[in-house]
Each structure stands twice: as structure tokens, then as C-alpha cells.
Scaffold this active site. Structure first.
Site, mmCIF file in Angstrom:
data_model
loop_
_atom_site.group_PDB
_atom_site.id
_atom_site.type_symbol
_atom_site.label_atom_id
_atom_site.label_comp_id
_atom_site.label_asym_id
_atom_site.label_seq_id
_atom_site.Cartn_x
_atom_site.Cartn_y
_atom_site.Cartn_z
ATOM 1 N N ASP A 17 19.573 48.016 -78.774
ATOM 2 C CA ASP A 17 20.090 48.022 -77.401
ATOM 3 C C ASP A 17 20.630 46.643 -77.014
ATOM 4 O O ASP A 17 20.195 45.626 -77.544
ATOM 5 C CB ASP A 17 18.968 48.444 -76.439
ATOM 6 C CG ASP A 17 19.500 48.822 -75.068
ATOM 7 O OD1 ASP A 17 20.671 49.270 -74.977
ATOM 8 O OD2 ASP A 17 18.760 48.670 -74.086
ATOM 9 N N ASN A 19 24.172 45.948 -76.617
ATOM 10 C CA ASN A 19 25.554 45.663 -77.038
ATOM 11 C C ASN A 19 26.494 45.468 -75.846
ATOM 12 O O ASN A 19 27.291 44.526 -75.813
ATOM 13 C CB ASN A 19 26.125 46.835 -77.842
ATOM 14 C CG ASN A 19 25.430 47.037 -79.162
ATOM 15 O OD1 ASN A 19 24.615 46.209 -79.563
ATOM 16 N ND2 ASN A 19 25.738 48.125 -79.841
ATOM 17 N N TRP A 22 25.794 42.346 -73.745
ATOM 18 C CA TRP A 22 26.144 41.161 -74.546
ATOM 19 C C TRP A 22 27.656 40.912 -74.442
ATOM 20 O O TRP A 22 28.096 39.781 -74.243
ATOM 21 C CB TRP A 22 25.737 41.383 -76.001
ATOM 22 C CG TRP A 22 26.143 40.285 -76.932
ATOM 23 C CD1 TRP A 22 25.446 39.132 -77.184
ATOM 24 C CD2 TRP A 22 27.332 40.233 -77.735
ATOM 25 N NE1 TRP A 22 26.126 38.350 -78.090
ATOM 26 C CE2 TRP A 22 27.294 39.002 -78.451
ATOM 27 C CE3 TRP A 22 28.414 41.077 -77.923
ATOM 28 C CZ2 TRP A 22 28.301 38.617 -79.335
ATOM 29 C CZ3 TRP A 22 29.421 40.699 -78.798
ATOM 30 C CH2 TRP A 22 29.361 39.484 -79.492
ATOM 31 N N HIS A 34 29.785 46.863 -79.255
ATOM 32 C CA HIS A 34 29.409 47.836 -80.288
ATOM 33 C C HIS A 34 29.950 47.404 -81.654
ATOM 34 O O HIS A 34 29.316 47.602 -82.683
ATOM 35 C CB HIS A 34 29.926 49.227 -79.929
ATOM 36 C CG HIS A 34 29.331 49.761 -78.652
ATOM 37 N ND1 HIS A 34 27.984 49.692 -78.393
ATOM 38 C CD2 HIS A 34 29.898 50.337 -77.550
ATOM 39 C CE1 HIS A 34 27.736 50.227 -77.188
ATOM 40 N NE2 HIS A 34 28.881 50.613 -76.661
ATOM 41 N N SER A 62 22.058 58.479 -78.677
ATOM 42 C CA SER A 62 21.048 59.392 -78.138
ATOM 43 C C SER A 62 21.697 60.648 -77.563
ATOM 44 O O SER A 62 22.907 60.669 -77.291
ATOM 45 C CB SER A 62 20.231 58.693 -77.044
ATOM 46 O OG SER A 62 20.993 58.573 -75.854
ATOM 47 N N TRP A 66 25.954 60.911 -74.519
ATOM 48 C CA TRP A 66 27.191 61.679 -74.258
ATOM 49 C C TRP A 66 27.655 61.489 -72.817
ATOM 50 O O TRP A 66 28.815 61.730 -72.504
ATOM 51 C CB TRP A 66 26.964 63.174 -74.505
ATOM 52 C CG TRP A 66 26.657 63.532 -75.923
ATOM 53 C CD1 TRP A 66 25.454 63.952 -76.407
ATOM 54 C CD2 TRP A 66 27.550 63.513 -77.050
ATOM 55 N NE1 TRP A 66 25.545 64.187 -77.764
ATOM 56 C CE2 TRP A 66 26.817 63.928 -78.177
ATOM 57 C CE3 TRP A 66 28.901 63.167 -77.209
ATOM 58 C CZ2 TRP A 66 27.376 64.024 -79.450
ATOM 59 C CZ3 TRP A 66 29.461 63.261 -78.476
ATOM 60 C CH2 TRP A 66 28.703 63.680 -79.579
ATOM 61 N N ARG A 68 28.087 58.838 -71.235
ATOM 62 C CA ARG A 68 28.876 57.604 -71.023
ATOM 63 C C ARG A 68 30.356 57.956 -70.868
ATOM 64 O O ARG A 68 30.773 59.071 -71.195
ATOM 65 C CB ARG A 68 28.664 56.672 -72.210
ATOM 66 C CG ARG A 68 27.239 56.182 -72.263
ATOM 67 C CD ARG A 68 27.086 55.057 -73.248
ATOM 68 N NE ARG A 68 25.708 54.581 -73.196
ATOM 69 C CZ ARG A 68 25.291 53.430 -73.663
ATOM 70 N NH1 ARG A 68 26.158 52.602 -74.231
ATOM 71 N NH2 ARG A 68 24.037 53.078 -73.579
ATOM 72 N N LEU A 128 15.882 51.957 -100.607
ATOM 73 C CA LEU A 128 15.733 51.966 -99.143
ATOM 74 C C LEU A 128 16.267 53.279 -98.603
ATOM 75 O O LEU A 128 17.358 53.710 -98.999
ATOM 76 C CB LEU A 128 16.522 50.801 -98.522
ATOM 77 C CG LEU A 128 16.686 50.820 -96.992
ATOM 78 C CD1 LEU A 128 15.355 50.548 -96.284
ATOM 79 C CD2 LEU A 128 17.719 49.781 -96.531
#
Ligand code: IPE
Ligand code: IPE
Ligand code: MG
Length: 241
Positions: A17, A19, A22, A34, A62, A66, A68, A128
């Protein structure tokens, strides 16, 4: 920073969280945040691989995101597609297996296709597991699991008394993965925002003000060092563990 190699988290989950704020703090548009966030993803994936963390889950989008503005959502989807395209080679080279959790079918078709292809091509990799949470919501995941179990009850494949924590676990998007030992949220907020609600019941939670685009390998090591200072009691007394 010295980390104890015998007490590394087996699964680190991160709420990436900060982005947008910032970017805005520097007079840039949110999408630039982003973009910078993707660079941080690359660095943290590499760091997790180097530190021998077996599973890294990243909350990338999340079920609520949607809501946004349309431009931001489509910008995020484009960044995701480009990330998957550009990283396939590195994933193959570095033995990284890509997985995804969330209601994936509702992603745009081009994103879904490249995601499926990347998962298929990396499925034999072992070093990984990079697990992306995409159109993920903890409540959506539980509803999905309850529906699955409900169908099995109705068809007689499962009896009510078969319902156990293990059975629920096996119907979550995360089936087969260990619960996160360490859950990190960057960007200054102290909330879960619908992330891994069931799986985080005993996670050690680490909140940092560092916005995601500035979170780097040192920040990750600092979070792990903090985790290693903690005593995980799982309900017992300090003397018992
Ligand atoms: C996290 O950064 C990335 C996503 C949710 C996709 P934000 O975009 O939420 O950044 P802030 O919280 O607005 O700063
Ligand atoms: C959580 O961040 C979701 C992701 C990081 C993908 P948000 O920025 O969407 O969370 P809220 O809305 O501040 O709780
Ligand atoms: Mg945010």
C-alpha cells in the site's frame, strides 16, 4: 543485518500500500506510483528468493479496488499484464513458480490468459512460490468456499460432521499453502483491508509507514528481523513455548 537462518518465515504476505500517496506527494499522477510499485515488486521477489523464503504472497488488487476510477483500474491491469510478460524469463531462470489467489475469472480476458499461461509454464518451479492476490477478497474467498462445500453436502460427497478446519482450508484459494507467518503492510495504514482473513489468524503483523515504492530488500530484512524478535505463543504461556 543478521537474520537467523533457522527462524525464517515460511510464508510472507504483503499488503503493498501507499503507491498513490507516494506519487501524489511528488506531484505525480497516481499511476506513476503504481509503476514505481512494480519496480519494488521485482526487488522484493528477488530478495525473497535470495533469502530462501518459500512462499511470498503479494496483495496486488482487491475485490474493492474495482471501485477506483476507470483509468486507474485499467492502468493497473496493463501494468500487471506487462509485468507478467516481462518477468516470465526471470521466473524460469530463478526457479520461481507463479500462483494466483482470488476470483480470477472476473479479471479482463487478456490478463486472465497471460496469467494462466505464466502459471502453467512455471508450475514445475520449486525455489519460490510467488502468489499474487488478484481480485482477491477474504470474504469473497470464504463465500466461494462455503458454496463449494454446500454443493458437496447436497450431493452427499461431504457430511456435516466432515466439516472441519482442514476441510475449510482445502476449499480456500490458498489450499496447499502454509498460513502466512509474517504479514506486512506498507504505506502507514493499520488494517487488513479484506486480506487473508482466515489464514492470518496467527500471523505476526508488521506495519510500516514506508510507502510500497520505497520498500526494498533492506526494509524486508528489517521486517524479518522484527519477526525473529517475537515470541509466538499460539495461546500458550511464555514458559510453555
Ligand atoms: C496500493 O497503493 C496499490 C493498490 C491498491 C492497487 P494505493 O493505490 O492504495 O496507494 P494509496 O493508498 O492510495 O497511497
Ligand atoms: C489494499 O489497499 C489492497 C491492495 C494493496 C491491493 P487499499 O488501498 O485498497 O486499502 P484501503 O482501501 O485503504 O483499505
Ligand atoms: Mg491504498
Amino acid at each position: 543485518m543478521q537474520l537467523d537462518p533457522d527462524n525464517l518465515p515460511k510464508h510472507i504476505a504483503i499488503i503493498m500500500d501507499g503507491n498513490g500517496r507516494w506519487a501524489q506527494a511528488q506531484g505525480l499522477i497516481r499511476l506513476m506510483g503504481h509503476k514505481a510499485g512494480v519496480k519494488a515488486v521485482k526487488e522484493i521477489v528477488e530478495a525473497a528468493r535470495e533469502l530462501a523464503i518459500p512462499v511470498l504472497t503479494l496483495y496486488a488488487f482487491s475485490t474493492e479496488n474495482w471501485n477506483r476510477p476507470h483509468d486507474e483500474v485499467s492502468g493497473l491491469m496493463t501494468l500487471l499484464k506487462n509485468y507478467l510478460k516481462s518477468e516470465l524469463e526471470a521466473m524460469l531462470k530463478n526457479d520461481i513458480q507463479l500462483r494466483a489467489i482470488g476470483d480470477l475469472q472476473k479479471l479482463p480476458a487478456d490478463v486472465y490468459d497471460i496469467l494462466s499461461e505464466t502459471m502453467e509454464r512455471t508450475k514445475g518451479n520449486k525455489a519460490l512460490i510467488l502468489n499474487l492476490a488478484l481480485n482477491y477478497g477474504g470474504r469473497n474467498e470464504l463465500v466461494h468456499a462455503i458454496k463449494d462445500i454446500g454443493r458437496k453436502l447436497l450431493s452427499g460427497k461431504v457430511q456435516v460432521d466432515d466439516i472441519s478446519e482442514d476441510l475449510v482450508n482445502n476449499h480456500l484459494y490458498t489450499r496447499g499453502l502454509p498460513d502466512p507467518d509474517l504479514l506486512i503492510r506498507t504505506g502507514g495504514e493499520a488494517r487488513l483491508s479484506n486480506f487473508l482473513l482466515w489464514q492470518s489468524s496467527y500471523s505476526e503483523i508488521y506495519f510500516t509507514d514506508t510507502p510500497w515504492p520505497e520498500f526494498n530488500k533492506e526494509s524486508l530484512k528489517k521486517a524479518i528481523a522484527d519477526y525473529q524478535q517475537r515470541q509466538r505463543r499460539f495461546g500458550k504461556t511464555g514458559e510453555q513455548v
